[in-house]
Design a protein around this motif. Sequence first.
Motif, PDB file in Angstrom:
ATOM      1  N   GLY A  46       0.821  -1.207   0.000  1.00  0.00           N
ATOM      2  CA  GLY A  46       0.000   0.000   0.000  1.00  0.00           C
ATOM      3  C   GLY A  46       0.857   1.259   0.000  1.00  0.00           C
ATOM      4  O   GLY A  46       0.546   2.238  -0.699  1.00  0.00           O
TER       5      GLY A  46
ATOM      6  N   TYR B 103       2.237   1.765  -3.402  1.00  0.00           N
ATOM      7  CA  TYR B 103       1.233   2.292  -4.328  1.00  0.00           C
ATOM      8  C   TYR B 103       1.030   3.787  -4.116  1.00  0.00           C
ATOM      9  O   TYR B 103       0.872   4.550  -5.073  1.00  0.00           O
TER      10      TYR B 103
ATOM     11  N   TYR C 237       3.765   5.479  -5.840  1.00  0.00           N
ATOM     12  CA  TYR C 237       3.506   5.484  -7.280  1.00  0.00           C
ATOM     13  C   TYR C 237       2.540   6.609  -7.645  1.00  0.00           C
ATOM     14  O   TYR C 237       2.768   7.356  -8.615  1.00  0.00           O
TER      15      TYR C 237
ATOM     16  N   ARG D  20      -6.164  -1.427 -11.257  1.00  0.00           N
ATOM     17  CA  ARG D  20      -5.036  -0.925 -10.462  1.00  0.00           C
ATOM     18  C   ARG D  20      -5.529  -0.086  -9.292  1.00  0.00           C
ATOM     19  O   ARG D  20      -5.007  -0.196  -8.178  1.00  0.00           O
TER      20      ARG D  20
ATOM     21  N   GLY E   8      -5.001  -1.153  -5.466  1.00  0.00           N
ATOM     22  CA  GLY E   8      -4.280  -0.199  -4.631  1.00  0.00           C
ATOM     23  C   GLY E   8      -5.076   0.171  -3.394  1.00  0.00           C
ATOM     24  O   GLY E   8      -4.537   0.205  -2.277  1.00  0.00           O
TER      25      GLY E   8
END
Length: 226
Positions: free
Chosen positions: A97, A100, A103, A133, A137
């Motif tokens: 997590g 993500y 990201y 995604r 996520g």
Amino acid sequence: MWYGSPTDTWCRPKPDAVMPLSSLALFAAVYAVAVATPGPGVIALVARVLARGPGGMPAFILGFLVGDLVWFSIAATGFAVLAQSFAALFIALRYLGAAYLLYLAWRAWTAPVEPMSVEPLSVESARGGGRLRLFVGGLALTLGNPKVVLFFLALLPTVVDLEHLGALGMAEIAAIIVTVLGTTLGAYALAAARARRLFVSTRARRAVNRGSGAVMAGAAFAVAAR
């Protein structure tokens, strides 16, 4: 409905009995406060909407919903002790997590500034891969979020009598979770989308994107450090 003789000091509800309205209201109130209190999930949701627009938010919110329902199921079915055996898995999910969030932070920081009439993420979110995604996520972020774990495994048993919670009671609480969490996160996303429209200049939009990226990066480090 109750069983036992009228003279019994302790009369327990049948496992399939409807939960008292007062108990449901108490859980709804406590849960609403917990959800509305900004944490990594709310921060990620708001920051992403500010940076990239509201596209794909239903999938993102669905990930949070499924994650909360998973933790509620673990607590309600008595598998909390068993879950401790998979502590390494949940630690891995926490780092997933956090990764993500990093990201998303990078995407927000490097996102090209488009005219207000163009939502850069709308096309991406229309694709199945983009929605998937976002869902994964949100799910990973929730399953590894210490705030969520603490609520369902530590606080929930003080609010709900899990020992005598039957299938109907679980369904009632699950419905409250879906309603409260979906409404609260939806309100956050709507407010962020409206606030985003206040920044119309290219310079302001770039500042919002980078500010959102910095916030998400900070949330990622906070999640990983807990």
